[in-house]
Design an enzyme around this catalytic site. Structure first.
Site, PDB file in Angstrom:
ATOM      1  N   VAL A   1      -8.172   7.976   3.166  1.00 50.73           N
ATOM      2  CA  VAL A   1      -7.814   9.346   3.583  1.00 50.73           C
ATOM      3  C   VAL A   1      -6.594   9.283   4.513  1.00 50.73           C
ATOM      4  O   VAL A   1      -5.717  10.150   4.489  1.00 50.73           O
ATOM      5  CB  VAL A   1      -9.019   9.994   4.325  1.00 50.73           C
ATOM      6  CG1 VAL A   1      -8.617  11.257   5.045  1.00 50.73           C
ATOM      7  CG2 VAL A   1     -10.155  10.264   3.343  1.00 50.73           C
TER       8      VAL A   1
ATOM      9  N   ARG B   1      -4.075   7.413   4.342  1.00 54.78           N
ATOM     10  CA  ARG B   1      -2.793   7.146   3.667  1.00 54.78           C
ATOM     11  C   ARG B   1      -2.384   8.267   2.734  1.00 54.78           C
ATOM     12  O   ARG B   1      -1.328   8.203   2.115  1.00 54.78           O
ATOM     13  CB  ARG B   1      -2.902   5.864   2.830  1.00 54.78           C
ATOM     14  CG  ARG B   1      -2.931   4.655   3.642  1.00 54.78           C
ATOM     15  CD  ARG B   1      -2.939   3.332   2.957  1.00 54.78           C
ATOM     16  NE  ARG B   1      -2.977   3.177   1.545  1.00 54.78           N
ATOM     17  CZ  ARG B   1      -3.338   2.021   0.953  1.00 54.78           C
ATOM     18  NH1 ARG B   1      -3.694   0.988   1.705  1.00 54.78           N
ATOM     19  NH2 ARG B   1      -3.327   1.900  -0.335  1.00 54.78           N
TER      20      ARG B   1
ATOM     21  N   ARG C   1       0.854  -4.935  -5.190  1.00 55.76           N
ATOM     22  CA  ARG C   1       1.029  -5.971  -4.167  1.00 55.76           C
ATOM     23  C   ARG C   1       1.525  -7.285  -4.783  1.00 55.76           C
ATOM     24  O   ARG C   1       1.365  -8.350  -4.210  1.00 55.76           O
ATOM     25  CB  ARG C   1      -0.286  -6.185  -3.410  1.00 55.76           C
ATOM     26  CG  ARG C   1      -0.705  -4.993  -2.550  1.00 55.76           C
ATOM     27  CD  ARG C   1      -1.747  -5.379  -1.543  1.00 55.76           C
ATOM     28  NE  ARG C   1      -2.256  -4.243  -0.789  1.00 55.76           N
ATOM     29  CZ  ARG C   1      -1.683  -3.738   0.295  1.00 55.76           C
ATOM     30  NH1 ARG C   1      -0.575  -4.263   0.750  1.00 55.76           N
ATOM     31  NH2 ARG C   1      -2.218  -2.700   0.924  1.00 55.76           N
ATOM     32  N   ASP C   2       2.123  -7.200  -5.973  1.00 56.13           N
ATOM     33  CA  ASP C   2       2.605  -8.422  -6.642  1.00 56.13           C
ATOM     34  C   ASP C   2       3.791  -9.049  -5.913  1.00 56.13           C
ATOM     35  O   ASP C   2       4.613  -8.339  -5.327  1.00 56.13           O
ATOM     36  CB  ASP C   2       3.028  -8.095  -8.078  1.00 56.13           C
ATOM     37  CG  ASP C   2       1.828  -7.764  -8.923  1.00 56.13           C
ATOM     38  OD1 ASP C   2       1.101  -8.698  -9.281  1.00 56.13           O
ATOM     39  OD2 ASP C   2       1.587  -6.564  -9.195  1.00 56.13           O
TER      40      ASP C   2
ATOM     41  N   GLY D   1       6.098  -2.839   3.545  1.00 55.56           N
ATOM     42  CA  GLY D   1       5.679  -3.348   4.853  1.00 55.56           C
ATOM     43  C   GLY D   1       5.992  -4.832   5.005  1.00 55.56           C
ATOM     44  O   GLY D   1       6.943  -5.349   4.394  1.00 55.56           O
TER      45      GLY D   1
ATOM     46  N   ASP E   1       0.513   1.073   9.264  1.00 56.29           N
ATOM     47  CA  ASP E   1       0.071   0.157  10.322  1.00 56.29           C
ATOM     48  C   ASP E   1       1.078   0.042  11.478  1.00 56.29           C
ATOM     49  O   ASP E   1       0.718  -0.441  12.553  1.00 56.29           O
ATOM     50  CB  ASP E   1      -0.164  -1.255   9.743  1.00 56.29           C
ATOM     51  CG  ASP E   1      -1.124  -1.243   8.567  1.00 56.29           C
ATOM     52  OD1 ASP E   1      -1.927  -0.309   8.478  1.00 56.29           O
ATOM     53  OD2 ASP E   1      -1.067  -2.177   7.736  1.00 56.29           O
TER      54      ASP E   1
ATOM     55  N   GLY F   1       0.832  -1.213   0.000  1.00 55.55           N
ATOM     56  CA  GLY F   1       0.000   0.000   0.000  1.00 55.55           C
ATOM     57  C   GLY F   1       0.859   1.253   0.000  1.00 55.55           C
ATOM     58  O   GLY F   1       1.929   1.277   0.599  1.00 55.55           O
TER      59      GLY F   1
ATOM     60  N   GLY G   1      -5.200  -0.328   9.813  1.00 59.01           N
ATOM     61  CA  GLY G   1      -4.167  -0.914  10.665  1.00 59.01           C
ATOM     62  C   GLY G   1      -3.960  -2.395  10.414  1.00 59.01           C
ATOM     63  O   GLY G   1      -3.134  -3.027  11.051  1.00 59.01           O
TER      64      GLY G   1
HETATM   65  O1  F6P Z   1      -1.091  -1.768   5.075  1.00 56.54           O
HETATM   66  C1  F6P Z   1      -1.681  -0.548   4.863  1.00 56.54           C
HETATM   67  C2  F6P Z   1      -3.173  -0.684   4.694  1.00 56.54           C
HETATM   68  O2  F6P Z   1      -3.712   0.585   4.481  1.00 56.54           O
HETATM   69  C3  F6P Z   1      -3.897  -1.399   5.834  1.00 56.54           C
HETATM   70  O3  F6P Z   1      -4.121  -0.555   6.929  1.00 56.54           O
HETATM   71  C4  F6P Z   1      -5.129  -1.863   5.145  1.00 56.54           C
HETATM   72  O4  F6P Z   1      -5.664  -2.992   5.791  1.00 56.54           O
HETATM   73  C5  F6P Z   1      -4.638  -2.219   3.781  1.00 56.54           C
HETATM   74  O5  F6P Z   1      -3.457  -1.478   3.568  1.00 56.54           O
HETATM   75  C6  F6P Z   1      -5.599  -1.908   2.663  1.00 56.54           C
HETATM   76  O6  F6P Z   1      -5.084  -2.453   1.505  1.00 56.54           O
HETATM   77  P1  F6P Z   1      -5.488  -2.047   0.020  1.00 56.54           P
HETATM   78  O7  F6P Z   1      -4.762  -0.797  -0.331  1.00 56.54           O
HETATM   79  O8  F6P Z   1      -5.030  -3.192  -0.799  1.00 56.54           O
HETATM   80  O9  F6P Z   1      -6.967  -1.852   0.035  1.00 56.54           O
END
Ligand code: F6P
Length: 376
Positions: free
Chosen positions: A301, A303, A77-78, A113, A138, A15, A181
């Site tokens: 929001v 992030r 996320r690959d 992460g 997180d 992410g 989180g």
């Molecule tokens: O790891 C960061 C995060 O924002 C988590 O808090 C959340 O569970 C996840 O990524 C959401 O993932 P995506 O961006 O794939 O929806």
């Protein structure tokens, strides 16, 4: 050989979060300006590494990005060892090796992460020189005091709780605020503490909805006819936590392909159902307390936008320490934040581990002391 000009590639995976560009800049400027290395950046995480898509990270590309949100490189996320190509899952580690050889790279820097640490370890075990930096809102990466992205997200979530107080107070409502989180409660606990939430629910402490409603009713009796409930997206009732535990155990214990698939399917169904947890919780609280309840899901929001001062500093010092390690050819490590300094932690000690909130953590104890309900 020792004096050969080094070449490095940087990628951002998982992410997006505030501070990624500050970290790219920290690694890049120190590597290029201070150590005279050549620097490229792969597009879209490990996908770009496999597809050999990259840009030159020259002086101008690294300029003006310190304060920018997201990542100039793009992310995904690959996973290199499980990449979906033409509908089929393939291990592309060999292709990664070839690309690195073609590009004459000494090292790949992976900013990410928990998932990224695991992917990087696999590459390291396949003989590729990697170094990682810990990023995530997180704050759940093991072996580091902090991850960049967390401080900014914490400020945003705290500000949201501050603002939600206005409506909760004016309309005498319960407002249930869902905070990200993943499986860790750091963001919810920190924002709940800083924003003065009346109830804080985190994955590490399964809750009892009756205890929460009793605490809210008690507040009403004492004259506070509103409540803010800060709930982590991963928080679970005691019953659900028990259910998850059993199903997760089944996944681990499954011996045949058939039982593995069945257990994984059961887990996916549970996870899907859990996505509506915050709405269900608000509904339950409304029924039990007779107070009007509303839900606010903070979502992405948290992030977004420019990194906070703290994250800019953290990302810059981790980034520059990373360049120092590359210069020393010290690979296979994550650059961890340790007090005012940094530490190179072997990836084997980081990958696959989560840093969760210890239920007796001082923040939990402080929350209890100021009368916050933790749902237990
Ligand atoms: O790891 C960061 C995060 O924002 C988590 O808090 C959340 O569970 C996840 O990524 C959401 O993932 P995506 O961006 O794939 O929806």
């Amino acid at each position: 050989m020792a004096n050969k000009r080094q070449r490095i590639g940087i990628l951002t995976a998982g992410g997006d979060c505030p501070g990624l560009n500050a970290a790219i800049r920290g690694v890049g400027k120190a590597a290029q300006g201070f150590y005279q290395m050549d620097v490229i950046g792969f597009r879209d995480g490990f996908l770009g590494l496999v597809e050999n898509r990259f840009i030159e990270l020259d002086r101008s590309a690294l300029s003006g990005i310190l304060t920018l949100g997201g990542t100039i490189l793009g992310t995904s996320r690959d996973k290199p060892h499980r990449m979906v190509i033409d509908g089929k899952t393939k291990d592309m580690t060999g292709v990664v090796k070839e690309n690195i050889k073609k590009l004459k790279l000494d090292c790949v820097v992976c900013l990410g992460g928990g998932g990224t640490q695991k992917n990087a370890l696999r590459l390291h075990q396949a003989g590729i020189n990697v170094i990682t930096l810990p990023k995530t809102i997180d704050n759940d990466v093991a072996m580091t005091d902090a991850t960049f992205g967390y401080a900014t997200a914490l400020d945003i979530a705290t500000d949201a709780i501050d603002r939600l107080h206005s409506t909760a107070h004016s309309h005498h409502r319960i407002i249930v605020a869902e905070i990200m989180g993943h499986r860790a409660g750091w963001l919810t606990l920190g924002a709940g503490l800083a924003g003065g939430a009346d109830v804080i629910l985190i994955p590490e402490i399964p809750y009892d909805v009756k205890k929460i409603s009793a605490a809210i009713r008690q507040r009403s009796k004492k004259g506070s006819s509103f409540s803010i409930v800060a709930v982590a997206e991963g928080a679970k009732s005691r019953e659900d936590a028990q259910l998850f535990k059993i199903v997760e155990k089944n996944v681990k214990r499954a011996e045949s392909l058939e039982s593995t698939l069945a257990a994984k399917h059961e887990l996916a169904t549970l996870e899907m159902r859990h996505q509506g947890n915050t709405l269900r919780l608000a509904h339950q609280l409304e029924e039990l307390t007779r107070l009007e309840s509303r839900v606010t899901i903070l979502g992405y929001v948290q992030r977004g936008g420019s990194p906070s001062t703290e994250d800019r500093i953290l990302a810059t010092r981790l980034g520059t320490a990373c360049a120092d390690l590359i210069h020393k050819r010290h690979y296979g490590v994550m650059v961890a934040a340790r007090a005012d300094g940094t530490e190179a932690v072997p990836l084997e000690k980081v990958a696959g581990k989560l840093k969760l909130v210890p239920p007796d953590h001082s923040w939990v104890q402080s929350a209890r002391r100021v009368g916050t309900c933790l749902g237990d």
